[in-house]
Design a protein around this motif. Structure first.
Motif, PDB file in Angstrom:
ATOM      1  N   ARG A  23      -3.891  -5.832  -0.311  1.00  0.00           N
ATOM      2  CA  ARG A  23      -3.995  -4.472  -0.848  1.00  0.00           C
ATOM      3  C   ARG A  23      -2.795  -4.210  -1.737  1.00  0.00           C
ATOM      4  O   ARG A  23      -1.650  -4.385  -1.311  1.00  0.00           O
TER       5      ARG A  23
ATOM      6  N   THR B 168      -1.000  -1.568  -4.949  1.00  0.00           N
ATOM      7  CA  THR B 168      -1.033  -0.244  -5.573  1.00  0.00           C
ATOM      8  C   THR B 168      -0.833  -0.404  -7.074  1.00  0.00           C
ATOM      9  O   THR B 168       0.076  -1.124  -7.499  1.00  0.00           O
TER      10      THR B 168
ATOM     11  N   VAL C 206      -3.636   7.258 -13.524  1.00  0.00           N
ATOM     12  CA  VAL C 206      -4.323   6.733 -12.332  1.00  0.00           C
ATOM     13  C   VAL C 206      -3.313   6.107 -11.380  1.00  0.00           C
ATOM     14  O   VAL C 206      -2.490   5.273 -11.781  1.00  0.00           O
TER      15      VAL C 206
ATOM     16  N   GLU D 154      -3.795   4.211  -7.834  1.00  0.00           N
ATOM     17  CA  GLU D 154      -4.881   3.790  -6.939  1.00  0.00           C
ATOM     18  C   GLU D 154      -4.498   2.542  -6.154  1.00  0.00           C
ATOM     19  O   GLU D 154      -3.597   1.790  -6.555  1.00  0.00           O
ATOM     20  N   THR D 155      -5.210   2.329  -5.041  1.00  0.00           N
ATOM     21  CA  THR D 155      -5.019   1.136  -4.236  1.00  0.00           C
ATOM     22  C   THR D 155      -6.247   0.262  -4.400  1.00  0.00           C
ATOM     23  O   THR D 155      -7.366   0.716  -4.190  1.00  0.00           O
ATOM     24  N   THR D 156      -6.025  -0.972  -4.827  1.00  0.00           N
ATOM     25  CA  THR D 156      -7.160  -1.891  -4.969  1.00  0.00           C
ATOM     26  C   THR D 156      -6.864  -3.151  -4.166  1.00  0.00           C
ATOM     27  O   THR D 156      -5.733  -3.352  -3.702  1.00  0.00           O
TER      28      THR D 156
ATOM     29  N   THR E 250      -5.616  10.914  -9.468  1.00  0.00           N
ATOM     30  CA  THR E 250      -5.743  10.793 -10.930  1.00  0.00           C
ATOM     31  C   THR E 250      -5.054  11.973 -11.595  1.00  0.00           C
ATOM     32  O   THR E 250      -4.985  13.066 -11.033  1.00  0.00           O
TER      33      THR E 250
ATOM     34  N   GLU F 170       0.839  -1.206   0.000  1.00  0.00           N
ATOM     35  CA  GLU F 170       0.000   0.000   0.000  1.00  0.00           C
ATOM     36  C   GLU F 170       0.873   1.255   0.000  1.00  0.00           C
ATOM     37  O   GLU F 170       2.035   1.191   0.421  1.00  0.00           O
TER      38      GLU F 170
ATOM     39  N   LYS G  17      -4.670   7.533  -0.967  1.00  0.00           N
ATOM     40  CA  LYS G  17      -4.631   6.209  -1.593  1.00  0.00           C
ATOM     41  C   LYS G  17      -4.978   6.246  -3.083  1.00  0.00           C
ATOM     42  O   LYS G  17      -4.747   5.289  -3.783  1.00  0.00           O
ATOM     43  N   LYS G  18      -5.590   7.346  -3.529  1.00  0.00           N
ATOM     44  CA  LYS G  18      -5.952   7.407  -4.945  1.00  0.00           C
ATOM     45  C   LYS G  18      -5.729   8.809  -5.490  1.00  0.00           C
ATOM     46  O   LYS G  18      -6.149   9.793  -4.887  1.00  0.00           O
TER      47      LYS G  18
END
Length: 559
Positions: free
Chosen positions: A359, A361, A349, A351-353, A235, A226, A232-233
């Protein structure tokens, strides 16, 4: 009768401790024996039904694999003749990335066949000459065996089809799934000129849990951790990459600060904080929203980064950091400070998914169909295959199969010609080389014919690993009968034995790269010729030094 002059037998040519082995018995046959043992070791791992080897290397790391390149890299071969074979297989691995096992098996078989000729009284140079004639003939015949080539422009289905045979030999039963993943990743990073395809642009991230069916391709880069901060996100962000620690700079030498009163003490730490805040304000003002750190991130620095809404990701691998710089088009900086417009990169982008409870990145560019996508903008040229599996060993083995698949694409882009697989090409070459040998004069013809019988080892091993020794011989004789008929060049071994153990390789789309086969034949023959050219072994005494301490025996060993 001439007088025999006695020779002094105490001439010492070498230092004490040297080993000198020469002659047919001591040097040549010993070398052949060592090489045969190495080729027998990996022979059972050949083909889709190859058995796995459990290898524990010198560091105690465990490998369960049927990939010959990995087995040989982790088993430390010390015999000098066997090392020549290992070098040949490593050359094949770096050149083509596939058919490493074929090099070892074929070279081992060539030397086994040569052993009989040498014992019968042929000179090594005659065997070498015969082998070189046979290799030239085999390579020229190989060119004429090409049945099709990889169609251009590439599509997902054609690329996946070309990859299947190579991946099936490593992961039999999962080749459809894996070849689709590799083809999808390769197409995502394919440059406008396919010859510039870079295998480094396809990454693999292994995440434990679930099964292979949950694996997928992500366009961009995936990191199994992470971000460090609260953000955490992000754009459409500017990216700065730092290789130095993001913290208060320490002086290289020890310094002493003399503080006379309490105010100075308060100001001392405050100045440090102000200085750090000034640096991060400059970075934030330059428009940077994402920082990639190649080293540690200090607590105070983290506080300011959170305050300025800057996301931070730690990437400790130098290799991954270099790759990431290529993706976001940034220059890695060795000092803390605002990057110039040329040094800063850009990512659509960040983002953390969550993938299977982990988790991760993801850094990627926008995909077609997403709001804000611009088809004219330069696309990222990196794709990541996220592999899922139950155990670490299984994931490692899947990664090796993916690497082989990517290397096969690279080889096919250089030379798109394909030849029938399943041992069909080798058997047809054996037939043609044997016919050529029958028309030769002199002692070299025996070696040429032995070369032809050595080529049989590939279909024989495929059949034996799939069906057992007795049935394997039956299949081989049926294949010979079919190859003798008109237009029977593409008959190969059917490892699933749906009918009589034979199949038309072209009909079932079991096709191999012509370039990989050609290199394997060249390298295997070269390795065999090198071993045959040796007539004496001179081994010096190993360099001195402190003795290695004797380890206590394992608790499981018998006394």
């Amino acid at each position: 009768m001439s007088l025999k002059v006695p020779k002094p037998n105490n001439i010492q040519l070498f230092k004490e401790g040297y080993k000198h082995l020469q002659g047919l018995e001591d040097a040549v046959l010993r070398n052949i024996q060592a090489v045969a043992e190495l080729s027998d070791l990996v022979r059972t791992s050949f083909g889709p039904n190859g058995r796995n080897k459990l290898v524990i290397n010198h560091l105690g790391r465990l490998f369960v694999t049927s990939d010959a390149a990995t087995i040989i890299r982790e088993v430390e071969v010390v015999h000098p003749a066997a090392k020549l074979l290992v070098m040949a297989s490593q050359a094949q691995e770096s050149e083509m990335g596939d058919a490493t096992n074929m090099v070892i098996i074929f070279a081992g078989e060539l030397l086994k066949k040569a052993e009989h000729l040498l014992v019968m009284g042929l000179h090594a140079s005659e065997v070498v000459q015969g082998y070189e004639l046979a290799r030239t003939k085999a390579l020229s015949e190989l060119e004429s065996l090409s049945t099709s080539s990889l169609p251009n422009p590439f599509t997902l289905s054609t690329l996946a089809e070309a990859l299947k045979p190579a991946i099936a030999s490593k992961q039999y039963g999962f080749e459809d799934m894996l070849s689709k993943l590799v083809a999808e990743a390769a197409l995502a990073v394919m440059p406008s000129n396919p010859k510039n395809f870079n295998v480094d642009n396809v990454r693999v991230v292994k995440i434990m849990g679930s099964s292979l069916s949950a694996s997928r391709v992500v366009q961009g880069m995936v990191f199994g951790r992470e971000p460090e901060g609260e953000l955490k996100k992000v754009t459409k962000a500017k990216v700065a990459v730092f290789t130095c620690p993001i913290d208060i700079t320490q002086t290289e030498t020890k310094g002493t600060v003399l503080i006379k009163n309490a105010d100075e003490m308060l100001n001392f730490t405050r100045d440090e904080e102000k200085h750090l805040e000034k640096i991060f304000r400059e970075i934030a003002d330059s428009g940077v929203r994402v920082i990639i750190a190649g080293s540690s991130v200090g607590e105070l620095a983290m506080h300011f980064l959170n305050r300025f809404n800057i996301a931070v990701l730690k990437v400790l691998s130098k290799f991954d950091l270099r790759r990431l710089c290529r993706v976001v088009n940034a220059t890695p900086l060795a000092r803390i400070g605002a990057p110039t417009p040329e040094e800063a990169g850009f990512v659509d982008v960040f983002e953390t998914t969550e993938i299977g409870g982990d988790r991760v990145t993801v850094l990627r560019q926008l995909l077609p169909g997403e709001p804000g996508y611009d088809s004219k903008s330069e696309k990222t040229k990196t794709a990541t295959i996220v592999l899922r599996g139950a155990t670490a060993n299984r994931l490692d083995d899947l990664e090796r199969a993916v690497d082989d698949g990517v290397n096969v694409i690279k080889a096919l882009l250089k030379d798109p010609r394909l030849v029938p697989g399943a041992g069909a090409t080798e058997l047809e070459l054996a037939r043609r080389v044997d016919t050529y040998g029958s028309g030769l004069k002199g002692l070299a013809q025996h070696a040429v014919k032995r070369y032809a019988t050595a080529l049989e080892v590939i279909p024989r091993t495929l059949a034996e690993n799939a069906l057992g020794g007795a049935e394997g011989n039956e299949v081989l004789s049926r294949l010979w009968a079919k190859h003798e008929q008109e237009g029977g060049e593409a008959w190969g071994v059917d490892v699933e034995v749906e009918q009589d153990g034979t199949l038309l390789a072209t009909e079932h789309r079991i096709l191999d790269s012509l370039a990989a086969k050609s290199w394997a034949l060249k390298l295997a023959t070269e390795a065999a010729v090198s071993v045959l050219s040796v007539d004496s072994i001179i081994m010096s005494k190993p360099a001195g030094g402190p003795k290695v301490p004797q380890q206590a025996g394992n608790w499981d060993e018998d006394d």
